[in-house]
Design a protein around this motif. Structure first.
Motif, PDB file in Angstrom:
ATOM      1  N   ILE A 291      23.982 121.994  36.646  1.00  0.00           N
ATOM      2  CA  ILE A 291      23.215 122.465  37.804  1.00  0.00           C
ATOM      3  C   ILE A 291      23.688 121.739  39.063  1.00  0.00           C
ATOM      4  N   ALA A 292      23.879 120.426  38.942  1.00  0.00           N
ATOM      5  CA  ALA A 292      24.328 119.645  40.104  1.00  0.00           C
ATOM      6  C   ALA A 292      25.690 120.132  40.585  1.00  0.00           C
ATOM      7  N   ALA A 293      26.592 120.405  39.644  1.00  0.00           N
ATOM      8  CA  ALA A 293      27.929 120.879  40.023  1.00  0.00           C
ATOM      9  C   ALA A 293      27.851 122.264  40.666  1.00  0.00           C
ATOM     10  N   ALA A 294      27.013 123.135  40.114  1.00  0.00           N
ATOM     11  CA  ALA A 294      26.895 124.511  40.622  1.00  0.00           C
ATOM     12  C   ALA A 294      26.340 124.545  42.034  1.00  0.00           C
ATOM     13  N   THR A 295      25.543 123.525  42.380  1.00  0.00           N
ATOM     14  CA  THR A 295      24.858 123.536  43.671  1.00  0.00           C
ATOM     15  C   THR A 295      25.475 122.550  44.664  1.00  0.00           C
TER      16      THR A 295
END
Length: 377
Positions: A291-295
């Motif tokens: 999630i952190a990478a996607a955002t």
């Protein structure tokens, strides 16, 4: 339907969230909503789940139901972004890897350096087709993707962000198929089953779809003035009528950038999982690292297609100019005409709004503004 009837709001709203219910009701009374749904998840719990109005504006129109589906246009891109976060979480793909690692033909015309993140953040320069395209072009996902993979970019990849309005969906699905074996439509159907989010309309759900309604003469040509070559490719090849999702061809196609059909509840639950630990109903959808990478913001600046400020993550629109409220870390995606869904990770909040009457404001639709204001009041 007289005004009194149209004000029946169905569903549930937990104490403390009445402001959302009130704003939703005023959207019908004063802001032109015909049929709509709104939902909010906080800390994994559904706290708002409301729907009202009718599936069309005729006198004897059926009421909007708890499970009424509607085309959410580019709100679909957030669903595609979520699917890629799942692929990354499973180790099937890496955001920083060149697409050509998974899809060698994509390297044609000097595109060997374009990464997955660059594509998902609208920096690849493949914002549309160079040769004339028709709606039929959109209805053959793999052929459309292959055509884009052979194409020379409209700008040097990575040097600008320009909204890949439709094309990103074809490329994303072709890439998904190459790393997972399934098209994005199939991936959504199987991995997000039970959420009432689909790419296209499943044959058993056609009776649940509300047609879109739009102002006369509205079209993609309204979105920009003085088109340049890349804007023509992105928005006018072919020009789109806002009512095209009411056609059978569109409903049965796979366009993971624009032909998602959903309920607000399904979208809010997906973003609820994205806003927290990535779990939904006890099942891991994504790890927090994915999630952190996607955002993580990949592009900040003026979008060269839409001519407005943008902050793109890997397929998500990161909050810009407060469109998703006061939380700088909020992210989501909005659709042409008014649908939107977003997550606020600071408050573990997922929110979505779906409707059938399209508005003309690309940003700042008064219905959206009222709902977001209500959440944060």
């Amino acid at each position: 339907m007289d005004m009194h009837d149209s004000m029946i709001i169905n569903g549930s709203c937990e104490p403390g969230y009445e402001a959302v219910r009130d704003a939703f009701a005023v959207n019908f009374a004063e802001r032109g909503d015909v049929g709509a749904s709104v939902a909010m998840v906080v800390d994994g719990q559904i706290v708002v789940d409301l729907w009202g109005g009718a599936v069309d504006s005729s006198k004897n129109a059926q009421s909007w139901q708890a499970d009424t589906l509607v085309n959410v246009w580019s709100t679909t891109k957030g669903v595609t972004a979520a699917c890629f976060a799942m692929l990354v979480d499973r180790g099937l793909i890496e955001y920083d890897a060149p697409i050509a690692r998974y899809w060698p033909e994509f390297a044609a015309e000097g595109k060997g350096e374009i990464t997955v993140a660059m594509l998902l953040s609208h920096q690849a320069g493949l914002c549309g087709f160079r040769e004339p395209a028709t709606l039929e072009t959109f209805y053959d996902t793999e052929a459309a993707a292959e055509r884009l993979a052979e194409q020379k970019p409209f700008w040097k990849p990575g040097t600008q962000g320009g909204y890949h309005a439709i094309s990103v969906g074809f490329l994303a699905s072709a890439l998904c198929r190459r790393v997972d074996g399934r098209s994005l439509r199939q991936f959504v159907a199987e991995e997000l089953a039970g959420l009432d989010i689909t790419i296209g309309v499943p044959t058993n759900a056609a009776h649940r779809v509300a047609p879109l309604l739009a102002p006369r003469d509205m079209g993609t040509n309204d979105l920009v003035t003085d088109f340049n070559e890349s804007q023509i490719a992105a928005l006018l090849n072919p020009p789109l009528d806002p009512l095209v999702p009411n056609q059978h061809g569109w409903q049965y196609a796979e366009i993971p950038s624009a032909n998602g059909f959903a309920t607000a509840r399904g979208l809010a639950r997906l973003y609820g999982a994205l806003s927290g630990d990535g779990m939904l109903d006890g099942k891991r959808l994504f790890g927090v690292e994915a999630i952190a990478a996607a955002t993580t913001v990949q592009f900040t600046g003026i979008d060269s297609i839409l001519g407005m400020p943008a902050r793109w993550g890997c397929g998500f629109l990161c909050n810009v100019n407060g469109i998703y409220g006061p939380e700088p870390r909020a992210f989501g995606h909005s659709g042409w005409g008014g649908a939107f869904a977003f997550a606020d990770p600071a408050r573990k909040l997922g929110f979505a709004y779906t409707m059938n009457r399209m508005g003309k404001d690309l940003v700042g639709d008064p219905r959206n503004v009222a709902l977001i204001d209500a959440i944060y009041r």
